[in-house]
Design a protein around this motif. Structure first.
Motif, PDB file in Angstrom:
ATOM      1  N   MET A   1      -2.517 -11.685   3.422  1.00 45.64           N
ATOM      2  CA  MET A   1      -1.786 -11.356   4.640  1.00 45.64           C
ATOM      3  C   MET A   1      -1.800 -12.508   5.642  1.00 45.64           C
ATOM      4  O   MET A   1      -1.122 -12.446   6.668  1.00 45.64           O
ATOM      5  CB  MET A   1      -2.400 -10.113   5.313  1.00 45.64           C
ATOM      6  N   GLY A   2      -2.598 -13.546   5.366  1.00 44.58           N
ATOM      7  CA  GLY A   2      -2.658 -14.691   6.278  1.00 44.58           C
ATOM      8  C   GLY A   2      -3.956 -14.800   7.044  1.00 44.58           C
ATOM      9  O   GLY A   2      -4.086 -15.669   7.924  1.00 44.58           O
ATOM     10  N   VAL A   3      -4.925 -13.931   6.771  1.00 47.41           N
ATOM     11  CA  VAL A   3      -6.216 -14.016   7.449  1.00 47.41           C
ATOM     12  C   VAL A   3      -6.843 -15.379   7.171  1.00 47.41           C
ATOM     13  O   VAL A   3      -6.838 -15.860   6.038  1.00 47.41           O
ATOM     14  CB  VAL A   3      -7.156 -12.880   6.966  1.00 47.41           C
TER      15      VAL A   3
ATOM     16  N   THR B   1     -10.240  -9.026  14.032  1.00 45.85           N
ATOM     17  CA  THR B   1      -9.740  -7.673  13.770  1.00 45.85           C
ATOM     18  C   THR B   1     -10.509  -6.961  12.668  1.00 45.85           C
ATOM     19  O   THR B   1     -10.934  -7.567  11.685  1.00 45.85           O
ATOM     20  CB  THR B   1      -8.243  -7.703  13.392  1.00 45.85           C
ATOM     21  N   ASP B   2     -10.675  -5.662  12.872  1.00 47.21           N
ATOM     22  CA  ASP B   2     -11.185  -4.764  11.843  1.00 47.21           C
ATOM     23  C   ASP B   2     -10.057  -4.508  10.838  1.00 47.21           C
ATOM     24  O   ASP B   2      -8.895  -4.852  11.081  1.00 47.21           O
ATOM     25  CB  ASP B   2     -11.620  -3.456  12.511  1.00 47.21           C
ATOM     26  N   VAL B   3     -10.386  -3.925   9.702  1.00 49.13           N
ATOM     27  CA  VAL B   3      -9.357  -3.525   8.730  1.00 49.13           C
ATOM     28  C   VAL B   3      -8.862  -2.124   9.037  1.00 49.13           C
ATOM     29  O   VAL B   3      -7.676  -1.892   9.263  1.00 49.13           O
ATOM     30  CB  VAL B   3      -9.900  -3.594   7.284  1.00 49.13           C
ATOM     31  N   GLU B   4      -9.766  -1.141   9.037  1.00 48.98           N
ATOM     32  CA  GLU B   4      -9.384   0.257   9.203  1.00 48.98           C
ATOM     33  C   GLU B   4      -9.187   0.608  10.666  1.00 48.98           C
ATOM     34  O   GLU B   4     -10.139   0.581  11.440  1.00 48.98           O
ATOM     35  CB  GLU B   4     -10.471   1.177   8.660  1.00 48.98           C
ATOM     36  N   MET B   5      -7.956   0.940  11.051  1.00 51.95           N
ATOM     37  CA  MET B   5      -7.673   1.363  12.423  1.00 51.95           C
ATOM     38  C   MET B   5      -6.463   2.289  12.418  1.00 51.95           C
ATOM     39  O   MET B   5      -5.517   2.049  11.672  1.00 51.95           O
ATOM     40  CB  MET B   5      -7.401   0.152  13.325  1.00 51.95           C
ATOM     41  N   PRO B   6      -6.488   3.351  13.235  1.00 56.59           N
ATOM     42  CA  PRO B   6      -5.345   4.257  13.286  1.00 56.59           C
ATOM     43  C   PRO B   6      -4.124   3.569  13.869  1.00 56.59           C
ATOM     44  O   PRO B   6      -4.225   2.623  14.642  1.00 56.59           O
ATOM     45  CB  PRO B   6      -5.833   5.386  14.198  1.00 56.59           C
ATOM     46  N   GLU B   7      -2.962   4.067  13.465  1.00 57.83           N
ATOM     47  CA  GLU B   7      -1.644   3.623  13.924  1.00 57.83           C
ATOM     48  C   GLU B   7      -1.226   2.285  13.312  1.00 57.83           C
ATOM     49  O   GLU B   7      -0.100   2.136  12.865  1.00 57.83           O
ATOM     50  CB  GLU B   7      -1.563   3.592  15.450  1.00 57.83           C
ATOM     51  N   MET B   8      -2.121   1.294  13.308  1.00 57.87           N
ATOM     52  CA  MET B   8      -1.824   0.027  12.629  1.00 57.87           C
ATOM     53  C   MET B   8      -3.137  -0.587  12.170  1.00 57.87           C
ATOM     54  O   MET B   8      -4.054  -0.764  12.966  1.00 57.87           O
ATOM     55  CB  MET B   8      -1.099  -0.951  13.553  1.00 57.87           C
ATOM     56  N   ASP B   9      -3.230  -0.899  10.873  1.00 52.85           N
ATOM     57  CA  ASP B   9      -4.484  -1.459  10.367  1.00 52.85           C
ATOM     58  C   ASP B   9      -4.529  -2.976  10.579  1.00 52.85           C
ATOM     59  O   ASP B   9      -3.572  -3.596  11.047  1.00 52.85           O
ATOM     60  CB  ASP B   9      -4.726  -1.084   8.908  1.00 52.85           C
ATOM     61  N   GLY B  10      -5.673  -3.562  10.241  1.00 55.77           N
ATOM     62  CA  GLY B  10      -5.860  -4.982  10.470  1.00 55.77           C
ATOM     63  C   GLY B  10      -4.988  -5.869   9.616  1.00 55.77           C
ATOM     64  O   GLY B  10      -4.612  -6.974  10.025  1.00 55.77           O
ATOM     65  N   TYR B  11      -4.656  -5.407   8.413  1.00 55.39           N
ATOM     66  CA  TYR B  11      -3.764  -6.177   7.549  1.00 55.39           C
ATOM     67  C   TYR B  11      -2.381  -6.311   8.199  1.00 55.39           C
ATOM     68  O   TYR B  11      -1.790  -7.388   8.246  1.00 55.39           O
ATOM     69  CB  TYR B  11      -3.612  -5.504   6.184  1.00 55.39           C
ATOM     70  N   MET B  12      -1.860  -5.180   8.686  1.00 62.11           N
ATOM     71  CA  MET B  12      -0.530  -5.199   9.291  1.00 62.11           C
ATOM     72  C   MET B  12      -0.542  -5.991  10.595  1.00 62.11           C
ATOM     73  O   MET B  12       0.415  -6.732  10.884  1.00 62.11           O
ATOM     74  CB  MET B  12      -0.053  -3.766   9.537  1.00 62.11           C
ATOM     75  N   LEU B  13      -1.606  -5.856  11.368  1.00 60.10           N
ATOM     76  CA  LEU B  13      -1.719  -6.638  12.597  1.00 60.10           C
ATOM     77  C   LEU B  13      -1.677  -8.132  12.278  1.00 60.10           C
ATOM     78  O   LEU B  13      -0.967  -8.904  12.934  1.00 60.10           O
ATOM     79  CB  LEU B  13      -3.025  -6.292  13.326  1.00 60.10           C
ATOM     80  N   THR B  14      -2.416  -8.540  11.251  1.00 61.04           N
ATOM     81  CA  THR B  14      -2.425  -9.942  10.845  1.00 61.04           C
ATOM     82  C   THR B  14      -1.032 -10.394  10.408  1.00 61.04           C
ATOM     83  O   THR B  14      -0.574 -11.487  10.747  1.00 61.04           O
ATOM     84  CB  THR B  14      -3.420 -10.150   9.686  1.00 61.04           C
TER      85      THR B  14
END
Length: 319
Positions: A289-291, A244-257
């Motif tokens: 975040m658990g990465v 995953t990338d970090v910067e992304m619209p709607e949900m960033d990579g930190y939140m996805l992780t």
């Protein structure tokens, strides 16, 4: 300018909250439309903002590359964003935004800098087709900053790829394909980054699925997890890694992780963070975040090595 950026030191506290801080700027009023377009760049990527210094012209460069400037002994390429986007204005770009990512520094000329806004990634939407077509894929996300005024997040990676053209075939040389079955899911909002990931995985003979932001990725991953449960199988049997990338619209990579690591269905599936944000603090936040690991963007060799390590790939076809 120092007052404008004084909050940058506090920006690292946003990791894991699905928030970001955006530096808003203008390229001036477009003579053809009469509108002043507002653009934005993640403050994470901004090193400093200054008055445009003296620029030394560089030969055989794209027309939007004004030349080079020396910043504390380092030569930095300077790109006129109005020329790059095709916006025709009366004014001269008085401001240079110095950006740094993936351990590279470059300057962007703009006409004015507005402010820094703290936003939620959920408020950043994928750009409508009209904007995507008009801006040639430059805009990765849009948000309304005031009534009838949109701010457009620019794809810095795309700008650099197109203003620093080179034959990048050597980057993918000697990537050994594996004979083992592996499946990777990746998410990135930059078309340039997605194409490079695809080339890397194709060269390694690794199957993949992808999304253009964290929200779409999380929806897809939940469907995959539900399907695995229906089949009485563990998801790790069919999906071995999330990139995953970090910067992304709607949900960033930190939140996805964060979502992945809090869901038992994803047990045993590592998350590899793949980002152009160079700072060590970003790696620390990802780990919080658990990465499971971090690899810089635009280095297929390092990405391949890290994938082999995390996917435990040993059986490869030697060229």
């Amino acid at each position: 300018m120092s007052e404008l950026l004084k909050r940058i030191d506090a920006r690292t506290k946003l990791a894991g909250t699905n928030k970001l801080e955006v530096l808003l700027f203008s390229l001036g009023k477009d003579q053809r439309t009469g509108r002043e377009e507002i653009f934005g760049i993640n403050v994470f990527k901004v090193r400093e903002v200054m008055r445009t210094p003296e620029i030394t012209a560089a030969p055989e460069m794209p027309s939007s590359v004004e030349g080079m400037v020396s910043l504390r002994g380092t030569l930095v390429p300077v790109i006129d964003l109005a020329k790059y986007t095709g916006i025709v204005t009366d004014g001269r770009p008085d401001i240079m935004i110095v950006t740094e990512y993936n351990r590279h520094t470059q300057g962007f000329l703009v006409q004015s800098v507005d402010t820094i806004l703290r936003l939620d990634w959920s408020a950043m939407r994928m750009p409508p087709d009209m904007i995507t077509n008009r801006m040639g894929g430059l805009v990765t996300a849009v948000t309304e900053v005031k009534p009838n005024t949109l701010a457009m997040m620019i794809d810095v990676e795309k700008i650099l790829a197109e203003t620093s053209p080179m034959d990048d075939a050597y980057l993918f040389a000697n990537l050994a394909p594996t004979k083992e079955h592996r499946m990777v899911y990746f998410a990135d909002d930059s078309i340039v980054a997605r194409k490079q990931i695809e080339r890397t995985l194709d060269a390694m003979n690794i199957k993949y699925a992808q999304a253009i932001n964290g929200m779409n990725a999380w929806e897809d991953l939940q469907q995959m997890a539900a399907q695995a449960e229906m089949n009485g199988r563990k998801l790790v049997d069919t999906l071995q890694l999330v990139l995953t990338d970090v910067e992304m619209p709607e949900m960033d990579g930190y939140m996805l992780t964060k979502h992945i690591k809090s869901d038992a269905r994803f047990a045993g599936i590592p998350v590899l963070m793949h980002s152009s944000l160079s700072g060590d603090s970003n790696q620390r936040h990802g780990e919080a975040m658990g990465v499971d690991a971090y690899v810089p963007k635009f280095d297929p060799q390092k990405l391949s090595m890290k994938l082999c390590e995390m996917l435990k790939i040993e059986d490869v076809q030697r060229h």
